[in-house]
Design a protein around this motif. Structure first.
Motif, PDB file in Angstrom:
ATOM      1  N   VAL A 170      61.988  34.168  57.959  1.00  0.00           N
ATOM      2  CA  VAL A 170      61.772  32.870  58.603  1.00  0.00           C
ATOM      3  C   VAL A 170      60.547  32.159  58.021  1.00  0.00           C
ATOM      4  O   VAL A 170      59.811  31.488  58.733  1.00  0.00           O
ATOM      5  CB  VAL A 170      61.628  33.005  60.140  1.00  0.00           C
ATOM      6  N   SER A 171      60.348  32.264  56.723  1.00  0.00           N
ATOM      7  CA  SER A 171      59.181  31.611  56.123  1.00  0.00           C
ATOM      8  C   SER A 171      59.317  30.094  56.093  1.00  0.00           C
ATOM      9  O   SER A 171      58.353  29.392  55.775  1.00  0.00           O
ATOM     10  CB  SER A 171      58.947  32.140  54.706  1.00  0.00           C
ATOM     11  N   ASP A 172      60.502  29.583  56.437  1.00  0.00           N
ATOM     12  CA  ASP A 172      60.704  28.135  56.507  1.00  0.00           C
ATOM     13  C   ASP A 172      60.373  27.565  57.875  1.00  0.00           C
ATOM     14  O   ASP A 172      60.379  26.348  58.062  1.00  0.00           O
ATOM     15  CB  ASP A 172      62.152  27.789  56.160  1.00  0.00           C
ATOM     16  N   SER A 173      60.104  28.416  58.842  1.00  0.00           N
ATOM     17  CA  SER A 173      59.928  27.982  60.221  1.00  0.00           C
ATOM     18  C   SER A 173      58.452  27.874  60.592  1.00  0.00           C
ATOM     19  O   SER A 173      57.622  28.665  60.144  1.00  0.00           O
ATOM     20  CB  SER A 173      60.627  28.952  61.178  1.00  0.00           C
ATOM     21  N   HIS A 174      58.154  26.881  61.478  1.00  0.00           N
ATOM     22  CA  HIS A 174      56.773  26.671  61.912  1.00  0.00           C
ATOM     23  C   HIS A 174      56.592  26.903  63.411  1.00  0.00           C
ATOM     24  O   HIS A 174      55.562  26.539  63.965  1.00  0.00           O
ATOM     25  CB  HIS A 174      56.325  25.251  61.554  1.00  0.00           C
ATOM     26  N   THR A 175      57.591  27.512  64.062  1.00  0.00           N
ATOM     27  CA  THR A 175      57.407  27.847  65.473  1.00  0.00           C
ATOM     28  C   THR A 175      56.398  28.978  65.586  1.00  0.00           C
ATOM     29  O   THR A 175      56.224  29.781  64.660  1.00  0.00           O
ATOM     30  CB  THR A 175      58.724  28.278  66.131  1.00  0.00           C
ATOM     31  N   ALA A 176      55.729  29.046  66.729  1.00  0.00           N
ATOM     32  CA  ALA A 176      54.690  30.064  66.909  1.00  0.00           C
ATOM     33  C   ALA A 176      55.247  31.473  66.747  1.00  0.00           C
ATOM     34  O   ALA A 176      54.629  32.336  66.112  1.00  0.00           O
ATOM     35  CB  ALA A 176      54.044  29.895  68.288  1.00  0.00           C
ATOM     36  N   ASP A 177      56.431  31.707  67.291  1.00  0.00           N
ATOM     37  CA  ASP A 177      57.029  33.034  67.209  1.00  0.00           C
ATOM     38  C   ASP A 177      57.360  33.409  65.769  1.00  0.00           C
ATOM     39  O   ASP A 177      57.100  34.534  65.328  1.00  0.00           O
ATOM     40  CB  ASP A 177      58.286  33.082  68.075  1.00  0.00           C
ATOM     41  N   ASP A 178      57.916  32.459  65.033  1.00  0.00           N
ATOM     42  CA  ASP A 178      58.295  32.746  63.648  1.00  0.00           C
ATOM     43  C   ASP A 178      57.075  32.870  62.743  1.00  0.00           C
ATOM     44  O   ASP A 178      57.073  33.666  61.791  1.00  0.00           O
ATOM     45  CB  ASP A 178      59.248  31.673  63.124  1.00  0.00           C
ATOM     46  N   LEU A 179      56.045  32.072  63.007  1.00  0.00           N
ATOM     47  CA  LEU A 179      54.811  32.218  62.239  1.00  0.00           C
ATOM     48  C   LEU A 179      54.211  33.605  62.438  1.00  0.00           C
ATOM     49  O   LEU A 179      53.751  34.241  61.484  1.00  0.00           O
ATOM     50  CB  LEU A 179      53.801  31.143  62.650  1.00  0.00           C
ATOM     51  N   ALA A 180      54.258  34.073  63.676  1.00  0.00           N
ATOM     52  CA  ALA A 180      53.749  35.417  63.958  1.00  0.00           C
ATOM     53  C   ALA A 180      54.605  36.480  63.294  1.00  0.00           C
ATOM     54  O   ALA A 180      54.084  37.494  62.788  1.00  0.00           O
ATOM     55  CB  ALA A 180      53.691  35.638  65.480  1.00  0.00           C
ATOM     56  N   PHE A 181      55.923  36.267  63.289  1.00  0.00           N
ATOM     57  CA  PHE A 181      56.825  37.236  62.669  1.00  0.00           C
ATOM     58  C   PHE A 181      56.549  37.335  61.164  1.00  0.00           C
ATOM     59  O   PHE A 181      56.484  38.442  60.611  1.00  0.00           O
ATOM     60  CB  PHE A 181      58.279  36.814  62.912  1.00  0.00           C
ATOM     61  N   THR A 182      56.387  36.184  60.508  1.00  0.00           N
ATOM     62  CA  THR A 182      56.115  36.193  59.068  1.00  0.00           C
ATOM     63  C   THR A 182      54.767  36.834  58.769  1.00  0.00           C
ATOM     64  O   THR A 182      54.637  37.623  57.819  1.00  0.00           O
ATOM     65  CB  THR A 182      56.169  34.763  58.513  1.00  0.00           C
ATOM     66  N   ALA A 183      53.768  36.516  59.578  1.00  0.00           N
ATOM     67  CA  ALA A 183      52.447  37.132  59.385  1.00  0.00           C
ATOM     68  C   ALA A 183      52.540  38.646  59.508  1.00  0.00           C
ATOM     69  O   ALA A 183      51.893  39.389  58.752  1.00  0.00           O
ATOM     70  CB  ALA A 183      51.460  36.569  60.398  1.00  0.00           C
ATOM     71  N   HIS A 184      53.368  39.110  60.430  1.00  0.00           N
ATOM     72  CA  HIS A 184      53.507  40.565  60.605  1.00  0.00           C
ATOM     73  C   HIS A 184      54.279  41.179  59.435  1.00  0.00           C
ATOM     74  O   HIS A 184      53.983  42.320  59.035  1.00  0.00           O
ATOM     75  CB  HIS A 184      54.204  40.874  61.917  1.00  0.00           C
ATOM     76  N   GLN A 185      55.242  40.454  58.868  1.00  0.00           N
ATOM     77  CA  GLN A 185      55.912  40.955  57.668  1.00  0.00           C
ATOM     78  C   GLN A 185      54.902  41.165  56.542  1.00  0.00           C
ATOM     79  O   GLN A 185      54.968  42.160  55.808  1.00  0.00           O
ATOM     80  CB  GLN A 185      57.002  39.972  57.214  1.00  0.00           C
ATOM     81  N   ILE A 186      53.979  40.230  56.412  1.00  0.00           N
ATOM     82  CA  ILE A 186      52.936  40.375  55.381  1.00  0.00           C
ATOM     83  C   ILE A 186      52.071  41.596  55.675  1.00  0.00           C
ATOM     84  O   ILE A 186      51.756  42.397  54.778  1.00  0.00           O
ATOM     85  CB  ILE A 186      52.072  39.094  55.307  1.00  0.00           C
ATOM     86  N   GLU A 187      51.689  41.767  56.938  1.00  0.00           N
ATOM     87  CA  GLU A 187      50.877  42.928  57.322  1.00  0.00           C
ATOM     88  C   GLU A 187      51.597  44.241  57.018  1.00  0.00           C
ATOM     89  O   GLU A 187      50.980  45.194  56.516  1.00  0.00           O
ATOM     90  CB  GLU A 187      50.547  42.841  58.814  1.00  0.00           C
ATOM     91  N   LEU A 188      52.877  44.298  57.331  1.00  0.00           N
ATOM     92  CA  LEU A 188      53.643  45.519  57.078  1.00  0.00           C
ATOM     93  C   LEU A 188      53.740  45.808  55.584  1.00  0.00           C
ATOM     94  O   LEU A 188      53.626  46.959  55.148  1.00  0.00           O
ATOM     95  CB  LEU A 188      55.039  45.390  57.688  1.00  0.00           C
ATOM     96  N   PHE A 189      53.974  44.758  54.781  1.00  0.00           N
ATOM     97  CA  PHE A 189      54.056  44.952  53.332  1.00  0.00           C
ATOM     98  C   PHE A 189      52.721  45.448  52.790  1.00  0.00           C
ATOM     99  O   PHE A 189      52.677  46.364  51.950  1.00  0.00           O
ATOM    100  CB  PHE A 189      54.476  43.643  52.666  1.00  0.00           C
TER     101      PHE A 189
END
Length: 381
Positions: A170-189
């Motif tokens: 969901v790197s195309d999304s700017h909703t708070a939930d999706d921003l948090a999800f993408t940030a966590h994907q980066i953390e996991l990687f």
């Protein structure tokens, strides 16, 4: 080409401009992996790969071994990563053509390692870390973090794991939930990379950002970024907000010819289903392109505009398999052989693929890959 039925023009000279726009977004330490799967999203994989190589791009991503072999057979010597699954019966092609295979899970990696051992070859691979896409890859998420499977891949004797990657969902999304999800994907990687290094393994080539990952998270500094549509000058939808402001130039135009012009009377109807009813004397032009060429039938009767003589005119009636109709009442003259632009520029006007995609409730990725093989691609260099 004005006498052709329908055709796509691909302006390869614009690729260099678009590549530089991508480079301007990312750190100087990151390089570009050109994604040319699905025949470069319908633009022509061989031609686009050659144009990208001329821009200094040295790594390419495809979906299948068939696509990779096609590039090799046309003289492409750069690195090629197969992003998807290669059936075991085709493992031999990986070694024969010096290809890099994505490891979709540990059992698959073990099959590849066993094949390589028996064939006495070394096959290079990139491990896929699944940080939340839940498509392919080793699961490395909260509550189910299988770093031991990635370590087992790196420990294999006949498969050389020379890189690792993950994929944003969901790197195309700017909703708070999706921003948090993408940030966590980066953390996991990042956690995966740290754990590999702690275990004594060099992760090799790292890459995470797809097109919207580049546009919205350009600060990430992995070895490669993976643009697909971006070097073709478009995004998935130009109405989706992005955090950057690149100046991309679309490389594809879609055109067809007027085949007939006639006047209709009030009360006449146009095309299958009789969904368009003429309310005034109307001049109608028939055009030699339809849904069998990849133009979605779903955009029928939605007010979609195309260009003729540098002016906007509307598609009327249902789009047919091989033809469509336009209301050209206000244009003079219109005749057989006139060129209609369905995607692209004519004079000062431009019609985008985005309008077609939105009217058919999809994204440009699908619309462009649906332009069928019977539409010849004409390359401008």
């Amino acid at each position: 080409m004005s006498k052709s039925r329908a055709w796509a023009e691909i302006d390869l000279s614009r690729i260099a401009h678009n590549v530089e726009e991508v480079r301007a977004l990312i750190p100087a330490t990151s390089k570009i992996m050109g994604i040319v799967k699905a025949d470069a999203y319908g633009h022509g994989a061989v031609e686009c790969t050659r144009a990208l190589e001329a821009c200094g791009v040295d790594f390419f991503g495809v979906s299948s071994v068939d696509e990779a072999v096609e590039l090799r057979e046309h003289g492409i010597r750069s690195e090629i990563l197969i992003l998807g699954y290669t059936p075991p019966q085709h493992f031999g092609l990986l070694a024969a053509h010096d290809l890099i295979q994505t490891l979709v899970d540990l059992s698959y990696a073990q099959k590849l390692d066993a094949f390589a051992a028996e064939a006495n070859v070394t096959i290079r691979a990139h491990a896929k870390a699944d940080t939340g896409m839940n498509r392919i890859g080793v699961t490395v998420q909260d509550g189910e973090y299988h770093i031991e499977e990635l370590l087992a891949m790196y420990a294999m004797q006949h498969v050389q794991v020379c890189g690792i990657f993950s994929h944003f969902s969901v790197s195309d999304s700017h909703t708070a939930d999706d921003l948090a999800f993408t940030a966590h994907q980066i953390e996991l990687f990042e956690r995966v990379l740290a754990d590999l290094r702690a275990a004594g393994y060099d992760p090799g080539t790292t890459h995470l950002q797809n097109s919207y990952g580049i546009l919205n998270y350009p600060q990430l500094s992995y070895d490669y970024v993976r643009p697909g549509l971006l070097y073709m000058g478009v995004t998935s939808d130009d109405e989706i907000a992005i955090n950057t402001a690149p100046d991309f130039l679309p490389i594809l135009s879609l055109k067809a010819n007027v085949t007939m012009v006639k006047w209709l009377r009030p009360g006449d109807t146009v095309s299958y289903g009789r969904h368009f009813k003429v309310e005034r004397p109307t001049k109608v032009a028939t055009v030699s392109i339809g849904y069998a060429d990849g133009l979605p039938r779903l955009i029928s009767n939605q007010g979609i505009e195309v260009l003729l003589h540098g002016q906007r005119v509307k598609i009327i009636g249902n789009i047919c398999m091989d033809q469509l109709m336009l209301d050209v009442t206000e244009l003079e003259p219109v005749q057989e052989g006139d060129v209609v632009t369905l995607i692209g520029e004519d004079g000062e006007e431009r019609v985008s693929v985005d309008a077609i995609s939105r009217a058919s409730h999809t994204i440009n990725n699908e619309t462009l890959t649906r332009i069928t093989a019977r539409v010849p691609r004409i390359y401008k260099k």
